[in-house]
Enzyme design. Structure first.
Site, PDB file in Angstrom:
ATOM      1  CB  SER A 172      -0.873   0.004   1.252  1.00 20.18           C
ATOM      2  OG  SER A 172      -1.326   1.307   1.540  1.00 20.18           O
ATOM      3  CG  ASP A 174      -2.616   5.484   0.991  1.00 21.58           C
ATOM      4  OD1 ASP A 174      -2.047   6.201   0.156  1.00 21.58           O
ATOM      5  OD2 ASP A 174      -3.800   5.131   0.896  1.00 21.58           O
ATOM      6  NE  ARG A 209       3.413  30.995 -11.151  1.00 18.52           N
ATOM      7  CZ  ARG A 209       3.801  30.689 -12.374  1.00 18.52           C
ATOM      8  NH1 ARG A 209       4.492  29.605 -12.575  1.00 18.52           N
ATOM      9  NH2 ARG A 209       3.481  31.454 -13.385  1.00 18.52           N
ATOM     10  NE  ARG A 218      -9.977   7.806  -1.282  1.00 16.60           N
ATOM     11  CZ  ARG A 218      -9.992   6.591  -1.827  1.00 16.60           C
ATOM     12  NH1 ARG A 218     -10.698   5.634  -1.284  1.00 16.60           N
ATOM     13  NH2 ARG A 218      -9.308   6.340  -2.919  1.00 16.60           N
ATOM     14  NE  ARG A 300       0.153  29.004 -12.344  1.00 20.42           N
ATOM     15  CZ  ARG A 300      -0.021  30.314 -12.335  1.00 20.42           C
ATOM     16  NH1 ARG A 300      -0.689  30.881 -11.338  1.00 20.42           N
ATOM     17  NH2 ARG A 300       0.456  31.074 -13.303  1.00 20.42           N
ATOM     18  CG  HIS A 306      -4.129   6.807  -9.948  1.00 16.48           C
ATOM     19  ND1 HIS A 306      -5.155   7.663  -9.614  1.00 16.48           N
ATOM     20  CD2 HIS A 306      -4.472   5.586  -9.468  1.00 16.48           C
ATOM     21  CE1 HIS A 306      -6.087   6.975  -8.976  1.00 16.48           C
ATOM     22  NE2 HIS A 306      -5.702   5.721  -8.871  1.00 16.48           N
ATOM     23  NE  ARG A 743      38.477   4.229   4.828  1.00 13.79           N
ATOM     24  CZ  ARG A 743      38.324   5.527   5.057  1.00 13.79           C
ATOM     25  NH1 ARG A 743      39.161   6.146   5.835  1.00 13.79           N
ATOM     26  NH2 ARG A 743      37.346   6.205   4.479  1.00 13.79           N
TER      27      ARG A 743
END
EC number: 2.7.1.11
Length: 786
Positions: A172, A174, A209, A218, A300, A306, A743
């Site tokens: 997902s 989100d 701007r 959502r 703007r 998507h 290192r």
């Protein structure tokens, strides 16, 4: 590393013996919204399953394919998943399915699986898809009984396949699933957002701007929050944390104040599910109208939509999905009838298994808290990582008026040491702003320890670091010079500027330099101050941290190049590419790049190899050219061997592969250090730098008025991520875990992932499963979580 024939099922090694997949069948499906990295997970499930001797089936079109059966459920072969790592979306399709929501639909699905003997299901999707899988698992036995009564299957089938195992992976963009730090696809979606933000910033600056950028989410504000952190946005709107009642005035005041400070652009990021305190939507259009009406700024709106789901998956998502896919197969093969459905998630740097329904329940609790306007609780339920991001964003975005900041009368200096690494500037910006908020005077040291000794030190203010997060390299300048011969001069500079604490952001030289300063404390009392080292190097070879700032960006450069090279080979066929990566003696970039790009082999210093290994790899590639996959990819770390150079390996492969394949070589060089930092590096640099400043402030406050000098070991530390925690570790302790000649740390955690690359490239490998998850409780307290 002998070749493993894909039809052989007796070839798994000792570690996997108890995991035999003989006679077992696994079905893999992707469901719900697509997410970049799903294909890497599918590939890992298919290949790990076949590797253990199980049969693996593709279930096309998600649950719809499960219900429809027939040509939607097809046995997967090893070659089916070749060349899908770099492809976005999901090759086996995804669909929303109403039929599966009814018992009748699930009855058909059970019939289709039982006839093929598939009793192990791997589901890659969101919480809805995983909840459906769990219900299916619970009903399984009843469904089979019903099918037997109807005469669709016989009684033997019911007995033989009496229970269904389910393992989930969360795909997902989100990042809205509780229990995991990152879901598959989130990091790639952030890449798309940040690419757009970086592009917008240049045009917005040209025209003075204001840009309102709407991102997906959502019900979850993760993408909005992290992209706001990663680009230093002026304001962010999230569903979990609505703005205060009078937000309109406050936002306009802040925007006009920023303009007055000569800031030429404003960026406002809005989550598509943003709401106010009354649960009313806050839209990007509404914000634009507000700014135009109240301030008259040229404004703007850009709605990303998507685009965020598309494109090629990032290195992080490919590695995450590959690790999860392997872990999911192990979990399925270890499952018993009593095992509850589990979900494979990421905590810090570890793949863990959690009870599926507990995670789903908690995810639903977040939504419930938001619906009932219990917003503070919603943020808490999202997890400590989300809460930490939100607090960090607020600290860095909003400056209190000077008269309200309590002055500490302390001077804190910041220095960059070593080679440049993407994300260094984000870390400097974060430290400067948190330091100022804590009441300190912040000083920037230019050009490393050399610049320090020469007095290249200047006070740096809040506005001076605006717009730094997206800049690559090191704005302060950085050098590899160690402080050894300059100790006297550095001490003088510290004395004359009254430096009370030092933050070192850099590579191995930064770590080594801190050790030198700690050893010089007896001779120079100026060094008796809190000193914190933040690891920043693309090599990722610093003791005390599993991950360094900059290594994610370097890794993405490696895989982007590998993707292009593989593409060029697809037209010519029968070609093997040998690619040299940077990293000094540390094989992190070569090994993890190999895992993320689907390489056939990766040569590293940490795992010695000889001519027999090289010959075995050539044989392996010769066999591969007989299949439908007619190209090879081999990575080599720049210092993995003195004698087996890139040229030597190229010539050997060319000679041995004559008539079967031809070879090309490519040295990636310094392009791995350059470029804009990835979202991960911006975010990681920002967060650990803020943590380091909090630690420094706590140390300074504790000693105020006592005139006490800092001489204990725990006042010079490296801050890093270790497994699941952020830890401060004294450099004196880390010194004994360090191989100073090469290192690198003496023990490298990522070597445990090396067998995954080999297994997925069709080699035998011993996969150490001592870390493999038993089911863990969801609520486990971890201190210092990211």
């Amino acid at each position: 590393m002998g070749d493993l024939d894909s039809s052989s099922s007796s070839a798994y090694p000792k570690y996997l013996e108890h995991l035999s997949g003989d006679g077992k069948a696994i079905g893999v499906l992707t469901s719900g919204g697509d997410a970049q990295g799903m294909n890497a997970a599918v590939r890992a499930v298919v290949r790990m399953g076949i590797y253990t001797g199980a049969k693996v089936y593709f279930i096309y079109e998600g649950y719809q394919g499960l219900v429809d059966g027939g040509s939607n459920i097809v046995e997967a072969k090893w070659d089916c998943v070749s060349s899908i790592l770099q492809v976005g979306g999901t090759i086996i399709g995804s669909a929303r399915c109403q039929a599966f929501r009814s018992r009748e639909g699930r009855l058909k699905a059970a019939c289709n699986l039982a006839r093929l003997g598939i009793t192990n299901l791997c589901v890659i999707g969101g919480d809805g898809s995983l909840t459906g899988a769990n219900l299916f698992r619970k009903e399984w036995n009843g469904l089979l009984e019903e099918l037997a009564q109807n005469g669709d299957i016989d009684k033997d089938t019911v007995q033989k396949h009496s229970y269904l195992n389910v393992v989930g992976m969360v795909g997902s963009i989100d990042n809205d699933f509780c229990g995991t730090d990152m879901t598959i696809g989130t990091d790639s979606a952030l890449h798309r957002i940040i690419e757009v933000v970086d592009a917008i910033m240049t045009t917005a600056q040209s025209h003075q701007r204001t840009f309102v950028l709407e991102v997906m989410g959502r019900h979850c504000g993760y993408l909005a929050l992290v992209s706001a952190l990663a680009c230093g946005a002026d304001w962010v709107f999230l569903p979990e944390s609505p703005p205060e009642e009078d937000w309109e005035e406050k936002m306009c005041f802040k925007l006009s104040e920023n303009r007055a400070r000569k800031k030429r652009l404003n960026i406002i990021i809005v989550s598509e599910g943003a709401i106010d305190m009354q649960n009313k939507p806050i839209t990007s259009e509404k914000i634009k109208e507000l700014v135009v009406k109240n301030l008259g700024f040229d404004t703007r709106v850009t709605i990303l939509g998507h685009v965020q789901r598309g494109g090629t998956p990032s290195a992080f998502d490919r590695i995450l999905a590959s690790r999860m896919g392997v872990e999911a197969v192990i979990a399925l093969l270890e499952a018993t009838p009593e095992t509850p459905a589990c979900v494979v998630t990421l905590r810090g740097n570890q793949a863990v298994r959690l009870p599926l329904m507990e995670c789903v329940q908690m995810t639903q609790d977040v939504q419930k808290a938001m619906d009932e306007r219990r917003f503070k609780e919603a943020v808490k339920l999202r997890g400590r990582s989300f809460e930490g991001n939100l607090n960090t964003y607020k600290r860095l975005a909003i400056k209190l008026p000077d008269e309200k900041i309590v002055k500490s009368n302390c001077n804190v200096a910041i220095i960059n040491v070593g080679a440049p690494a993407a994300g260094m500037n984000a870390a400097v910006r974060s430290a400067v702003r948190v330091g100022i908020a804590e009441g300190h005077k912040m000083f920037a040291i230019y050009d490393g320890f050399e610049g320090f000794a020469n007095g290249q030190i200047k006070e740096i203010g809040w506005a001076d670091v605006g717009g730094w997060t997206g800049q690559g390299g090191s704005i302060l300048g950085t050098k590899r010079t160690l402080p050894g011969k300059y100790l006297e001069k550095i001490a003088e500079q510290m004395h004359s500027h009254s430096i009370n604490a030092l933050l070192i952001i850099g590579g191995f030289e930064g770590f080594h330099g801190a050790i030198m300063l700690s050893e010089a404390r007896n001779n120079h009392e100026e060094f008796c101050i809190p000193i914190c080292v933040l690891p920043a190097t693309i090599s990722n070879g610093i003791p005390g941290s599993d991950i360094s700032i900059g290594s994610d960006t370097g890794l993405n450069v490696v895989i982007e190049t590998c993707d292009r090279i593989k593409q060029s080979a697809s037209g010519t066929k029968r070609r093997v590419f040998i690619i040299e990566t940077m990293g000094g003696y540390c094989g992190y970039l070569a090994n993890m790049g190999g895992l993320a790009a689907g390489a056939d082999a990766a040569y590293i210093f940490e795992e010695p190899f000889d001519i027999r290994d090289l010959q075995s790899n050539v044989m392996h590639l010769t066999e591969k050219m007989k299949t439908s996959i007619q190209r090879g990819l081999v990575l080599r770390n720049e210092s993995c061997s003195v004698n087996y150079t890139t040229d030597f390996i190229y010539q050997l492969y060319s000679e041995e592969g004559k008539g079967v394949f031809d070879c090309r070589k490519n040295v990636l060089g310094h392009m791995q250090q350059g470029g804009a930092p990835s979202p991960f590096d911006r975010n990681f640099g920002t967060k650990i730098s803020a943590k380091a400043m909090e630690w420094i402030s706590a140390k300074l406050k504790g000693s105020q008025g006592t005139g006490k000098k800092f001489v204990s070991d725990d006042s010079i530390c490296v801050l890093g991520i270790c497994k699941r925690d952020l830890l401060f570790q004294p450099v004196t302790e880390l010194k004994k875990d360090t191989d100073f000649e090469h290192r690198i740390p003496k023990v490298q955690w990522w070597l445990k992932l090396r067998p995954i690359m080999k297994i997925l490239a069709k080699y035998e490998a011993s996969y150490d499963m001592s870390d493999a998850g038993k089911l863990e409780p969801l609520h486990q307290h971890h201190h210092g979580e990211l």
